[in-house]
Design an enzyme around this catalytic site. Sequence first.
Site, mmCIF file in Angstrom:
data_model
loop_
_atom_site.group_PDB
_atom_site.id
_atom_site.type_symbol
_atom_site.label_atom_id
_atom_site.label_comp_id
_atom_site.label_asym_id
_atom_site.label_seq_id
_atom_site.Cartn_x
_atom_site.Cartn_y
_atom_site.Cartn_z
ATOM 1 N N VAL A 69 0.909 -1.120 -0.335
ATOM 2 C CA VAL A 69 0.056 -0.409 0.189
ATOM 3 C C VAL A 69 0.844 1.239 -0.059
ATOM 4 O O VAL A 69 1.857 1.177 0.997
ATOM 5 C CB VAL A 69 -0.979 -0.026 1.201
ATOM 6 N N GLY A 114 4.082 4.254 3.883
ATOM 7 C CA GLY A 114 4.122 2.792 3.035
ATOM 8 C C GLY A 114 3.522 1.897 3.339
ATOM 9 O O GLY A 114 4.193 1.989 4.955
ATOM 10 N N LYS A 115 3.248 0.784 3.329
ATOM 11 C CA LYS A 115 3.291 -0.843 4.377
ATOM 12 C C LYS A 115 2.992 -1.705 3.196
ATOM 13 O O LYS A 115 2.350 -1.555 2.212
ATOM 14 C CB LYS A 115 2.872 -0.566 5.315
ATOM 15 N N GLY A 116 3.584 -2.767 3.801
ATOM 16 C CA GLY A 116 2.954 -4.217 2.810
ATOM 17 C C GLY A 116 3.251 -5.108 3.702
ATOM 18 O O GLY A 116 3.674 -5.014 4.725
#
Length: 433
Positions: A69, A114-116
């Site tokens: 994301v 962001g992050k994932g």
Amino acid sequence: MADRIVDGRRRSDNLILDTALRDFYGAADEMHLDEGLISILSYPERRVDVSVPVEMEDGHVKVFKGYRVQHSTALGPSKGGIRYSADVTGADCEGLAMLMTWKCSLGGIPYGGGKGGICCDPTALTMREKERMSRTFGARIAPIIGRWNDVPAPDMYTGGQEMVWIMDTICKMVGHFEPAMLTGKPVDYWGAKGRTEATGRGLATCGLELMKLKGLDPSKMKIAVQGFGNVGSYTALLLKQAGATIVAISDTTGTYYNPNGINVEKAFEYLDRDAKKRGRKLSGFEKEGCEKLDSVNDALFVDCDFLFPCAVQGVINENSANKVKAKYVIEGANSPTTPEGEIILNDAGKIVVPDFLANAGGVIGSYFEWAQNLQGFSWTEEDYNKRLVSLMAENFNKVWAYAMDKKVTMRRSAYIAAIKRVSDIVALRGVYL
Ligand code: NAD
């Protein structure tokens, strides 16, 4: 889980995302942020869901769900970790990516959030399964990550090895070397000297700046640190080196208390003893002249001036906050204080330095790694530390000054400063992208 719109505002049934949205709306209302900007920043710019097929050791194929994301790229490439966890969801990543936007903004670095993650039980995978999973995930998010668009880093259950697998896969796909596409790489392989201590150094800097502002002499200060992992151990060591007395440290084996001062250097030796066999633990440390208190949470309640909760979320809550004796609480872990706990601390006149200000040393250190990779030039550890301390001190003082001026908590002040920097740039760049 579905989103809902309540009074024109986005609501999610996911706890992490909903909490992030509520905190954002609270600060946005207080700063009278334009409704259009509120709507834009309520959603991620991009969310990519991928399937990650892995050939398991017994030959069968298992498909994992993966996410990446990008909440905002207003200030620069999005930045945030990749976690491997059995319950991570796309909505979790949306909420965490939003928090990264505020953290990077407040940190004064040129990144969005962001992050994932991959939904898997990392402890049940062999190294070879993990390698295949990391490489396939890397290949599937390759079109959206990169040094100028989205720069991932390690998070829960990922580290330098996973970053190297992902980077190596993408370098081979594109046919050239790309070290700045992610951070958290091993120091010997395009990583940065100083990163290991960076988060603790940032926390210690916040503590020392607060002492300066309050006219407190570090050598007269008593400090308790909950959690003696990466963050807590270096926070304790650096504050001790600055002259403070560390009266309590703790980990999952218990709380170790000595009102006359813990030998922190010795505690590091305990972590390293037999680390491979039993993990990096403090067990047995009571032999070093400490009293062992019953509970791992007792470190929160000992008599001290400064408390650094550096273990897990939610430990200072409606049941425990009234037992905290420290006047100053500096959050090392993410969300160690619940909203109910914070009300109790505020009512008791205590000062809480919020997590996304205090523990930003990690992401600021990642920015330094990226900057070095782009330059193709390694800084000395001294350079790295000097820049980190200066940026952390500047950020801390900015938030403090606003909080004092507007008579709001440091958390609210930090949110407002972070949101303002992003929303100003979104307004400057315009809606069409
Ligand atoms: P870590 O795994 O190295 O250490 C965690 C420590 O907490 C361990 O000593 C563990 O034994 C202890 N612990 C766990 N539960 C406890 C409890 N209930 N009471 C006392 N001790 C307990 O993790 P870390 O990297 O030091 O991260 C700690 C926290 O800081 C996490 O919330 C993490 O998300 C956050 N954080 C870490 C970084 C970083 O750079 N490492 C950056 C920002 C935020």
